[in-house]
Write a protein that holds these residues in place. Structure first.
Motif, mmCIF file in Angstrom:
data_model
loop_
_atom_site.group_PDB
_atom_site.id
_atom_site.type_symbol
_atom_site.label_atom_id
_atom_site.label_comp_id
_atom_site.label_asym_id
_atom_site.label_seq_id
_atom_site.Cartn_x
_atom_site.Cartn_y
_atom_site.Cartn_z
ATOM 1 N N ASP A 25 0.841 -1.193 0.000
ATOM 2 C CA ASP A 25 0.000 0.000 0.000
ATOM 3 C C ASP A 25 0.878 1.244 0.000
ATOM 4 O OD1 ASP A 25 -1.791 -2.022 0.423
ATOM 5 O OD2 ASP A 25 -2.953 -0.960 1.928
ATOM 6 N N TRP A 26 0.427 2.279 -0.696
ATOM 7 C CA TRP A 26 1.166 3.538 -0.667
ATOM 8 C C TRP A 26 0.219 4.700 -0.906
ATOM 9 C CZ3 TRP A 26 0.582 1.663 -5.640
ATOM 10 C CH2 TRP A 26 0.475 2.586 -6.671
ATOM 11 N N PHE A 27 0.710 5.871 -0.571
ATOM 12 C CA PHE A 27 -0.014 7.105 -0.822
ATOM 13 C C PHE A 27 1.015 8.164 -1.201
ATOM 14 C CE2 PHE A 27 1.287 7.363 3.539
ATOM 15 C CZ PHE A 27 1.656 8.692 3.716
ATOM 16 N N ASP A 28 0.537 9.235 -1.795
ATOM 17 C CA ASP A 28 1.464 10.310 -2.149
ATOM 18 C C ASP A 28 0.703 11.608 -2.310
ATOM 19 O OD1 ASP A 28 3.986 11.317 -2.642
ATOM 20 O OD2 ASP A 28 4.482 9.659 -3.997
ATOM 21 N N VAL A 29 1.396 12.683 -2.024
ATOM 22 C CA VAL A 29 0.879 14.041 -2.216
ATOM 23 C C VAL A 29 1.937 14.777 -3.043
ATOM 24 C CG1 VAL A 29 0.123 16.170 -1.125
ATOM 25 C CG2 VAL A 29 -0.362 13.965 -0.029
ATOM 26 N N ILE A 30 1.590 15.150 -4.284
ATOM 27 C CA ILE A 30 2.570 15.703 -5.218
ATOM 28 C C ILE A 30 2.149 17.112 -5.610
ATOM 29 C CG2 ILE A 30 3.743 15.343 -7.411
ATOM 30 C CD1 ILE A 30 2.834 12.400 -7.274
ATOM 31 N N PRO A 31 2.942 18.121 -5.232
ATOM 32 C CA PRO A 31 2.623 19.490 -5.675
ATOM 33 C C PRO A 31 2.773 19.587 -7.192
ATOM 34 C CG PRO A 31 4.190 19.486 -3.839
ATOM 35 C CD PRO A 31 4.108 18.077 -4.340
ATOM 36 N N LEU A 32 1.804 20.221 -7.827
ATOM 37 C CA LEU A 32 1.834 20.421 -9.277
ATOM 38 C C LEU A 32 1.898 21.912 -9.574
ATOM 39 C CD1 LEU A 32 -0.930 17.863 -10.378
ATOM 40 C CD2 LEU A 32 1.547 17.507 -10.263
ATOM 41 N N SER A 33 2.139 22.208 -10.829
ATOM 42 C CA SER A 33 2.192 23.617 -11.227
ATOM 43 C C SER A 33 0.827 24.265 -11.041
ATOM 44 C CB SER A 33 2.645 23.707 -12.691
ATOM 45 O OG SER A 33 1.683 23.081 -13.535
#
Length: 811
Positions: free
Chosen positions: A479-487
């Motif tokens: 299991d994984w999660f992620d929070v990725i800032p985008l432009s």
């Protein structure tokens, strides 16, 4: 005896050959003439009374060939008061018959002595004498204890074997009760069983019971008892007899065997080092020892490989005691202990040999085995100790120490053998647990290194997350999660679940997470991101299949994923999922829904499309992404778990972090069977005064107009310090848009968030490229300057063109 006193009568046994009712009798005078002849003698020998009375017995009753034997018997009678033996006697019909004969001299006043004879068939007498001899030897020579009790359970007689068990003589026991020799509890049990035999007549056979003596109350002793009621020939109860055998050693052997079986079932039930060590001490105490400790070499307690020589500090991993306050006298759990090489513990570890010290008689003995804890050990009364190495697969893992203080008996060789069997079994289980711990920690470390750490403060949403690994049975998952800032101040929210558990799943998860980051940087739509991930998982599965002959235990590669992009300016959220549970959305009014997103196939199937769904989220909406471990439980169906999730999300006045912990606490058991990833995002909206957008004409004046607008906006935001660099950035980007996308409008947008974002959009799909200009080139340095003056820059593509964006750190 008075006339009123009752008379005690004993009926004759029908098996007694010399009973009045069964024996022949005769009387001889001093000249051996027959002067008395009983009727049973006539029946036995056929001689009538008239034929034998007054005649010499030797001529009438003895064959001439037996005269010598009769003479020797007569001589014996004269030397002694009587005679008892076998003698051939002549029957009236002339044949000889062997009789058992008893002769007793009878003396009467004024007359010569006479001889009273009692006879019975020889075979009956021989049998009777054999029976009597057996009974006599039971009391005198039998190794099995024998006791005869009166109906009131007073002891009438005991044999020598039973007397030795009690430490007395047979005569000393007569007239006493068992309570005079046994501890009250044991005496009560024994007498209750004898009373039952007396009352019912049903014998007991080989019944084991405790037999602790008053003279040795602390010594455990067990006996096997068989009891039966004593009756005379008329059926009258005379008492009860019991056969008693000391089976203490056999009892101990059986206990050892049972304890060994119990150890096999109780030791090694988990793959946890500390739990396995505690299981070992719990089996030992109190059945084998009063206290037991397990000390493991320090690397073993962490799941690491111990040194080959067995040297090094040990850590107290388990401790069990059946003696009050004993733990205060021992090194506590978790203590790091250094045993010198010349101590018994050091030698036990180095030589891998068990050590038995049956008697600790002097303070010096205690100091040798207990070192600095000798005074405390003496206070507890420690008198015997065993130490055994814990070794498996050629490695010394530690040692187990057993102490006796309350139990008075010292350890013996059989105890050492049993403890060695425990240690051998536990050592294998400990080494299995150590190896699993090492692999599990490696997988956990890999997994946590692959998961995001502290999340940045994002203008798009307030984020909280929970990751709960599965229990030891299932191991590390994917299991994984992620929070990725985008432009453009946007954010990508990702939750995924790789099929399987262990390092393979964690490694696959890491590859997918890296791929998601790469794809997110390209600013692709959610369905495109999932399509690329699907291709990647398909390739990974193909690689795995090609390597299956080298790694036959590899798990099937597959995954599910939910990918969402939220824009805090437009308040839109784009989502797509691949075989993953749908998100939960709570609007600010507390209403919770589960949007019906197109499910999409799990990643790795290939060939099937994914679809993006657009949602409009009011400011303050709560978006929940999770893996299936949150809602798939054996005790409840999915609908029930989704209702619980909705109920927890709808609770008002909670921070997003509080909401995340509340969801986990309400939906998950203490030890979940599957990994769980939960990602909560409460949406934010950038205020209108923090976003400025202008549409510029596609002509040569666009760059100048853009600089003027930008300068004014930065002045409004009090960011005059950034005017110079932003002017260069805007000029370059607008000029490139005018130059390479003629005819279309150019859009300039400034966004004020944690960074100053500058975006220039045009209708061209031509990608700008950063290159190093040569010294003779007149251009080509613009994007290089942009890259040097900003923290980040990039390009994203839309349906109507592209957008080049930059980010600058605020002063």
């Amino acid at each position: 005896m008075t006339d009123d006193e009752p008379m005690t009568l004993f009926p004759e046994s029908p098996e007694d050959p010399f009973s009045v009712a069964g024996a022949a009798s005769a009387v001889l005078d001093h000249q051996a003439k027959v002067v008395g002849w009983g009727h049973l003698a006539e029946t036995l020998l056929g001689h009538r009374t008239a034929d034998v009375m007054g005649r010499p017995a030797l001529e009438t009753l003895v064959h001439p060939d037996d005269h010598g034997l009769a003479a020797r018997a007569a001589a014996e009678c004269l030397r002694n008061p009587g005679w008892f033996g076998l003698l051939p006697v002549l029957h009236a019909d002339g044949h000889r018959t062997h009789l058992g004969l008893r002769a007793r001299r009878v003396t009467r006043t004024g007359r010569d002595p006479e001889w009273f004879l009692v006879a019975a068939p020889a075979q009956d007498v021989i049998q009777w004498e054999t029976d009597r001899s057996v009974l006599d030897n039971l009391f005198r020579r039998s190794p099995i204890g024998l006791a005869v009790h009166a109906p009131d359970l007073r002891i009438l007689r005991v044999n020598r074997a039973l007397a030795r068990i009690g430490g007395l003589t047979p005569d000393q026991a007569r007239g006493h009760r068992m309570a005079d020799f046994l501890l009250p509890d044991d005496a009560r049990t024994a007498e209750d069983r004898l009373r039952e035999v007396l009352a019912t007549g049903r014998p007991t056979i080989f019944t084991e019971q405790s037999c602790r003596l008053r003279i040795e109350p602390a010594r455990a002793r067990f006996v096997s008892v068989s009891a039966f009621r004593l009756e005379d020939s008329t059926g009258r109860t005379l008492g009860v007899a019991q056969l008693v055998e000391d089976v203490t050693e056999r009892h101990r052997a059986r206990l050892r065997l049972a304890l060994l079986g119990e150890a096999g079932a109780r030791i090694g039930t988990t793959l946890d080092v500390a739990t396995t060590a505690r299981e070992l001490t719990d089996v030992i105490v109190p059945d084998l020892a009063d206290c037991a400790t397990v000390d493991l070499l320090d690397p073993v307690s962490r799941g690491e490989e111990p040194s080959q020589d067995g040297f090094g500090p040990v850590r107290r991993t388990a401790l069990s005691c059946d003696v009050p306050h004993a733990t205060d006298a021992l090194n506590p759990l978790g203590a790091l202990i250094h045993f010198a090489p010349d101590t018994p513990q050091g030698r036990c570890l180095a030589d891998q040999t068990p050590l038995l010290v049956p008697h600790l008689r002097t303070p010096g003995d205690l100091t040798t085995v207990a070192q600095d804890r000798a005074p405390q050990a003496a206070a507890l009364g420690v008198h015997s100790v065993m130490m055994l190495p814990l070794a498996a697969r050629g490695l010394v893992l530690g040692l187990v120490t057993l102490w006796r203080s309350r139990s008075p008996e010292p350890f013996e060789d059989d105890d050492l053998t049993l403890a060695a069997e425990f240690a051998a079994r536990a050592a294998v289980s400990l080494d299995n647990a150590r190896r699993y711990t090492r692999q599990h920690l490696a997988a956990l470390t890999l997994q946590h290194r692959l998961l995001p750490g502290d999340l940045p403060d994002l203008p798009a949403a307030d984020i909280a997350h929970c990751y709960i690994p599965a229990g030891a049975v299932e191991g590390v998952g994917g299991d994984w999660f992620d929070v990725i800032p985008l432009s453009g101040a946007r954010v990508a929210l990702v939750v995924g679940d790789v099929i399987g558990h262990g390092i393979d799943a964690a490694a696959t998860m890491g590859r997918l997470r890296t791929a998601v980051h790469t794809l997110a940087e390209l600013d692709l739509d959610p369905e495109e991101v999932l399509s690329h991930l699907d291709d990647l998982v398909h390739r990974l599965a193909a690689e795995q299949e090609s390597n299956s002959h080298d790694f036959p235990q590899d798990q099937v590669t597959g995954a599910s994923c939910l990918y969402a992009v939220y824009d805090p300016i437009s308040r839109s959220c784009s989502l797509a999922r691949a075989g993953h549970p749908p998100p939960a959305v709570m609007t600010p009014d507390g209403h919770v829904t589960f949007p019906d997103l197109p499910a999409g196939p799990p990643l790795g199937l290939g060939g099937l499309p994914f679809e993006t769904t657009e949602l409009h989220l009011p400011e303050g909406s709560l978006l929940a992404l999770y893996t299936n471990g949150l809602i798939h439980t054996p005790d409840h169906d999915i609908d029930t778990m989704l209702d619980r999730l909705a109920h927890q999300l709808a609770v008002p006045a909670r921070t997003v972090t509080q909401a995340a912990h509340a969801v986990v606490g309400a939906l998950l058991p203490p030890h979940p069977a599957d990994d769980v990833a939960l990602l909560l995002a409460r949406t934010r909206v950038l205020p209108a005064d923090r976003v400025a957008t202008w549409t510029l004409p596609a002509d040569a004046r666009a760059a100048s107009r853009a600089r003027t607008l930008m300068t004014g906006q930065l002045a409004t935001w009090n960011l005059d310090e950034l005017t110079f660099t932003t002017e260069l950035v805007v000029s370059e980007l607008v000029t490139n848009a005018y130059r390479y996308a003629p005819g279309g409008p150019v859009t300039l947008r400034l966004i004020l968030g944690p960074h100053l974002i500058c975006e220039v959009s045009d209708t061209s799909n031509t990608a700008p490229h950063l290159r190093r200009a040569r010294t003779t080139d007149e251009g080509g340095r613009g994007l290089f300057l942009v890259a040097q003056l900003t923290e980040r820059w990039g390009t994203r593509y839309g349906r109507e063109g592209k957008t080049v964006w930059t980010e600058q750190r605020l002063p």
